[in-house]
Design an enzyme around this catalytic site. Structure first.
Site: not given
Ligand code: NAP
Length: 246
Positions: A154, A158
């Site tokens: 990851y 990133k």
């Molecule tokens: P999440 O709740 O797990 O949601 C992930 C989203 O990505 C879902 O809508 C999922 O769609 C979609 N997705 C995954 N694989 C995909 C693919 N191959 N093609 C299209 N869509 C895909 O994650 P989140 O926490 O909201 O994170 C969103 C972003 O922020 C990510 O890039 C993550 O790395 C980043 N981020 C999050 C955090 C945190 O603390 N939450 C911190 C730093 C960075 P489906 O459900 O439809 O499959």
């Protein structure tokens, strides 16, 4: 702030992506809600936007698959004739310590979180170069800036996104296209909900603001970068992390 703009948000069925889609729509953009597996949740986001008087459509595509991403961009551009804002938000985790991390887990995270972003940026660049305008916002992570044990895959993806953001900012800047990244800290979503309570507590202790972030904290930063107000900002990574990574 974004009236008349067409925006595509990858991974907008849940979590941060769904908040970004709703926020951009709230500022007047027409939003394409990309999802991979969560059809009903994507449709619920679109329904919420419509109920609030906004405009949205849903589109299923796995951004790690080149043909699926290409078909999505072709269809969206055919439908609207343009694409002003791309938010590369889709992401997954397959955490493990290095000795236990499989090559499959490494590849899966790189394919979605890094290669997926590359493909979407390549596909949208062609259209934005024609328009001589556009905004690309990539969702990186504080893990890609400061590292995180158990996330070699990851963190590599990133950090790679931050590098690609700077490369594209230099390539596309002369054509009126800005490319920036947002690096969230610990945000409350499905992705972080699955972490053990002990990990959550130790993370909270490291955050100067002493709390986890909300999806809206990220969405408002993205909306700002997508707007005319951020016209002179490119190649930057904005950390929205409660001070965790300074
Ligand atoms: P999440 O709740 O797990 O949601 C992930 C989203 O990505 C879902 O809508 C999922 O769609 C979609 N997705 C995954 N694989 C995909 C693919 N191959 N093609 C299209 N869509 C895909 O994650 P989140 O926490 O909201 O994170 C969103 C972003 O922020 C990510 O890039 C993550 O790395 C980043 N981020 C999050 C955090 C945190 O603390 N939450 C911190 C730093 C960075 P489906 O459900 O439809 O499959």
């Amino acid at each position: 702030m974004l009236a008349g703009k067409i925006a595509l948000v990858t991974g907008a069925s849940r979590g941060i992506g769904s908040a970004i889609a709703k926020t951009l729509a709230g500022y007047g953009a027409t939003v394409v809600i990309n999802y991979n597996g969560s059809k009903e949740r994507a449709e619920a986001v679109a329904a919420e936007i419509a109920a609030a008087g906004g405009s949205a459509m849903v589109y299923q595509a796995d951004v790690s698959k080149e043909e699926e991403a290409a078909a999505m961009f072709a269809d969206v551009i055919k439908q609207y004739g343009r694409l002003d804002i791309l938010v590369n938000n889709a992401g997954i985790t397959r955490d493990n310590l290095i000795l236990k991390m499989t090559t499959e887990d490494f590849d899966a995270v790189i394919d979605t979180n890094l290669k997926g972003v590359f493909q979407c940026m390549k596909l949208v660049s062609k259209q934005m170069l024609k328009q001589k305008a556009g905004r690309i916002i990539n969702i990186s992570s504080i893990s890609g800036v400061i590292g995180n044990a158990g996330q070699a895959n990851y963190c590599a993806a990133k950090a790679g996104v931050i590098g690609m953001t700077k490369a594209l900012a230099r390539e596309l800047g002369s054509r009126g296209i800005t490319v920036n990244a947002v690096a969230p800290g610990f945000i409350v979503t499905d992705m972080t909900d699955k972490l053990p309570d002990a990990v959550k507590e130790s993370m909270a202790a490291q955050i100067p603001l002493k709390r986890f972030g909300e999806v809206e904290d990220i969405a408002e930063t993205v909306a700002f970068l997508a707007s005319e107000k951020a016209a002179y900002i490119t190649g930057q990574t904005i950390q929205v992390d409660g001070g965790m990574g300074m």
